[in-house]
Each structure stands twice: as C-alpha cells, then as structure tokens.
Scaffold this motif. Sequence first.
Motif, PDB file in Angstrom:
ATOM      1  N   HIS A   4       0.839  -1.189   0.000  1.00  0.00           N
ATOM      2  CA  HIS A   4       0.000   0.000   0.000  1.00  0.00           C
ATOM      3  C   HIS A   4       0.879   1.246   0.000  1.00  0.00           C
ATOM      4  N   GLY A   5       0.286   2.389  -0.198  1.00  0.00           N
ATOM      5  CA  GLY A   5       1.031   3.643  -0.187  1.00  0.00           C
ATOM      6  C   GLY A   5       0.141   4.783  -0.596  1.00  0.00           C
ATOM      7  N   ASN A   6       0.747   5.935  -0.804  1.00  0.00           N
ATOM      8  CA  ASN A   6       0.045   7.138  -1.215  1.00  0.00           C
ATOM      9  C   ASN A   6       0.891   7.810  -2.285  1.00  0.00           C
ATOM     10  N   LEU A   7       0.304   8.059  -3.447  1.00  0.00           N
ATOM     11  CA  LEU A   7       1.052   8.669  -4.553  1.00  0.00           C
ATOM     12  C   LEU A   7       1.651  10.017  -4.197  1.00  0.00           C
ATOM     13  N   HIS A   8       1.019  10.728  -3.274  1.00  0.00           N
ATOM     14  CA  HIS A   8       1.466  12.081  -2.942  1.00  0.00           C
ATOM     15  C   HIS A   8       2.526  12.123  -1.842  1.00  0.00           C
ATOM     16  N   GLU A   9       2.758  11.018  -1.159  1.00  0.00           N
ATOM     17  CA  GLU A   9       3.725  11.021  -0.060  1.00  0.00           C
ATOM     18  C   GLU A   9       5.132  10.717  -0.561  1.00  0.00           C
ATOM     19  N   GLY A  10       6.098  11.369   0.072  1.00  0.00           N
ATOM     20  CA  GLY A  10       7.502  11.108  -0.238  1.00  0.00           C
ATOM     21  C   GLY A  10       7.924  11.552  -1.613  1.00  0.00           C
ATOM     22  N   LEU A  11       7.262  12.558  -2.161  1.00  0.00           N
ATOM     23  CA  LEU A  11       7.644  13.051  -3.481  1.00  0.00           C
ATOM     24  C   LEU A  11       9.022  13.694  -3.405  1.00  0.00           C
ATOM     25  N   ALA A  12       9.901  13.245  -4.245  1.00  0.00           N
ATOM     26  CA  ALA A  12      11.265  13.774  -4.269  1.00  0.00           C
ATOM     27  C   ALA A  12      11.456  14.552  -5.563  1.00  0.00           C
ATOM     28  N   ALA A  13      10.861  15.722  -5.652  1.00  0.00           N
ATOM     29  CA  ALA A  13      11.013  16.547  -6.845  1.00  0.00           C
ATOM     30  C   ALA A  13      12.446  17.041  -6.922  1.00  0.00           C
ATOM     31  N   ASP A  14      13.077  16.789  -8.047  1.00  0.00           N
ATOM     32  CA  ASP A  14      14.470  17.161  -8.248  1.00  0.00           C
ATOM     33  C   ASP A  14      14.552  18.008  -9.511  1.00  0.00           C
ATOM     34  N   PRO A  15      14.934  19.280  -9.388  1.00  0.00           N
ATOM     35  CA  PRO A  15      14.986  20.121 -10.582  1.00  0.00           C
ATOM     36  C   PRO A  15      16.030  19.663 -11.597  1.00  0.00           C
ATOM     37  N   ALA A  16      16.952  18.805 -11.180  1.00  0.00           N
ATOM     38  CA  ALA A  16      17.999  18.345 -12.086  1.00  0.00           C
ATOM     39  C   ALA A  16      17.572  17.123 -12.901  1.00  0.00           C
ATOM     40  N   GLN A  17      16.661  16.312 -12.355  1.00  0.00           N
ATOM     41  CA  GLN A  17      16.267  15.105 -13.090  1.00  0.00           C
ATOM     42  C   GLN A  17      14.891  14.623 -12.652  1.00  0.00           C
ATOM     43  N   GLU A  18      14.240  13.946 -13.569  1.00  0.00           N
ATOM     44  CA  GLU A  18      12.964  13.329 -13.287  1.00  0.00           C
ATOM     45  C   GLU A  18      13.189  12.129 -12.367  1.00  0.00           C
ATOM     46  N   VAL A  19      12.234  11.844 -11.486  1.00  0.00           N
ATOM     47  CA  VAL A  19      12.350  10.723 -10.558  1.00  0.00           C
ATOM     48  C   VAL A  19      11.257   9.715 -10.887  1.00  0.00           C
ATOM     49  N   GLU A  20      11.659   8.482 -11.214  1.00  0.00           N
ATOM     50  CA  GLU A  20      10.707   7.421 -11.514  1.00  0.00           C
ATOM     51  C   GLU A  20      10.837   6.327 -10.471  1.00  0.00           C
ATOM     52  N   GLU A  21       9.697   5.872  -9.961  1.00  0.00           N
ATOM     53  CA  GLU A  21       9.673   4.847  -8.923  1.00  0.00           C
ATOM     54  C   GLU A  21       8.687   3.758  -9.317  1.00  0.00           C
ATOM     55  N   THR A  22       9.130   2.504  -9.252  1.00  0.00           N
ATOM     56  CA  THR A  22       8.237   1.380  -9.506  1.00  0.00           C
ATOM     57  C   THR A  22       7.483   1.059  -8.227  1.00  0.00           C
ATOM     58  N   LEU A  23       6.151   1.027  -8.318  1.00  0.00           N
ATOM     59  CA  LEU A  23       5.311   0.729  -7.171  1.00  0.00           C
ATOM     60  C   LEU A  23       4.952  -0.752  -7.104  1.00  0.00           C
ATOM     61  N   LEU A  24       4.798  -1.381  -8.269  1.00  0.00           N
ATOM     62  CA  LEU A  24       4.448  -2.797  -8.343  1.00  0.00           C
ATOM     63  C   LEU A  24       4.936  -3.340  -9.669  1.00  0.00           C
ATOM     64  N   SER A  25       5.506  -4.527  -9.628  1.00  0.00           N
ATOM     65  CA  SER A  25       6.017  -5.130 -10.848  1.00  0.00           C
ATOM     66  C   SER A  25       5.664  -6.620 -10.870  1.00  0.00           C
ATOM     67  N   ARG A  26       5.161  -7.067 -12.001  1.00  0.00           N
ATOM     68  CA  ARG A  26       4.832  -8.460 -12.249  1.00  0.00           C
ATOM     69  C   ARG A  26       5.223  -8.756 -13.689  1.00  0.00           C
ATOM     70  N   PRO A  27       5.351 -10.024 -14.069  1.00  0.00           N
ATOM     71  CA  PRO A  27       5.651 -10.310 -15.480  1.00  0.00           C
ATOM     72  C   PRO A  27       4.610  -9.656 -16.398  1.00  0.00           C
ATOM     73  N   GLY A  28       5.077  -8.849 -17.323  1.00  0.00           N
ATOM     74  CA  GLY A  28       4.205  -8.164 -18.267  1.00  0.00           C
ATOM     75  C   GLY A  28       3.495  -6.943 -17.723  1.00  0.00           C
ATOM     76  N   LEU A  29       3.836  -6.521 -16.482  1.00  0.00           N
ATOM     77  CA  LEU A  29       3.158  -5.389 -15.866  1.00  0.00           C
ATOM     78  C   LEU A  29       4.117  -4.636 -14.954  1.00  0.00           C
ATOM     79  N   ARG A  30       4.140  -3.309 -15.100  1.00  0.00           N
ATOM     80  CA  ARG A  30       4.913  -2.456 -14.193  1.00  0.00           C
ATOM     81  C   ARG A  30       4.092  -1.196 -13.925  1.00  0.00           C
ATOM     82  N   ILE A  31       3.841  -0.922 -12.648  1.00  0.00           N
ATOM     83  CA  ILE A  31       3.075   0.248 -12.242  1.00  0.00           C
ATOM     84  C   ILE A  31       4.014   1.181 -11.493  1.00  0.00           C
ATOM     85  N   GLY A  32       3.946   2.453 -11.804  1.00  0.00           N
ATOM     86  CA  GLY A  32       4.868   3.368 -11.151  1.00  0.00           C
ATOM     87  C   GLY A  32       4.354   4.786 -11.086  1.00  0.00           C
ATOM     88  N   ARG A  33       5.193   5.613 -10.494  1.00  0.00           N
ATOM     89  CA  ARG A  33       4.919   7.048 -10.479  1.00  0.00           C
ATOM     90  C   ARG A  33       6.178   7.756 -10.945  1.00  0.00           C
TER      91      ARG A  33
END
Length: 109
Positions: A4-33
């Motif tokens: 579980h989690g919250n999309l809005h929590e722990g946002l690490a906005a970095d003006p130098a680079q985009e931040v991508e985080e995988t929230l859930l991964s399964r064969p043929g499926l990857r969910i992230g923010r």
Amino acid sequence: MVPHGNLHEGLAADPAQEVEETLLSRPGLRIGRIVSAGQASPPGFWYDQAEDEFVLLVAGEAVLDIEGESTSRRLRPGDWVHLPARRRHRVAWTQAEPPTLWFVIHHAP
C-alpha cells in the motif's frame, strides 16, 4: 502484508532530473509514479517502448508530443492517455511548481 502507499507522499522533486519509482512489478506489468519538476525530453529524443503505457496525470501539468498527431497534447490533473507499444512520444514540457506527478502503467501489448 498487503502492499500500500500514497502517490502524494515522499515526493522527491528534483529540478535536475525526473524521478521514476516502480510501485508494483509483475511479469508483463509495471506500475509506477514519475515526478517531474520542469523536465522535458531532450531535443530530438523520442520514447519508443516495446510495451503499452497508460499515463494518468495526477498533479501539475505537462505537454506531450505524440507521433502522428499534428498538435501537442496538454495534460492537466485527471487527464490520461494510453500509448500503444512503439507509438513514439516525447515530453515537451512539465510544470515545475508544484511538481508534475504521473501515474503510469506499462503492460504487454
């Protein structure tokens, strides 16, 4: 424990680079923010992915260029787009403040 989690929590906005985080991964499926703070694709760069991608803009704003479309697509909170595999696209602009928050699902075509 159930993941579980919250999309809005722990946002690490970095003006130098985009931040991508995988929230859930399964064969043929990857969910992230993705958190963008003013980033855009480099000139001439296009994403060309082997999987389909569902994108939901949660916060901020962004502009996408999608191959085959004559105009750029402006996204605001709540807007979504489904990009089929191999549909080239690029991020033309993202809002820096507040950061742009994307919810993405990559899945097999």
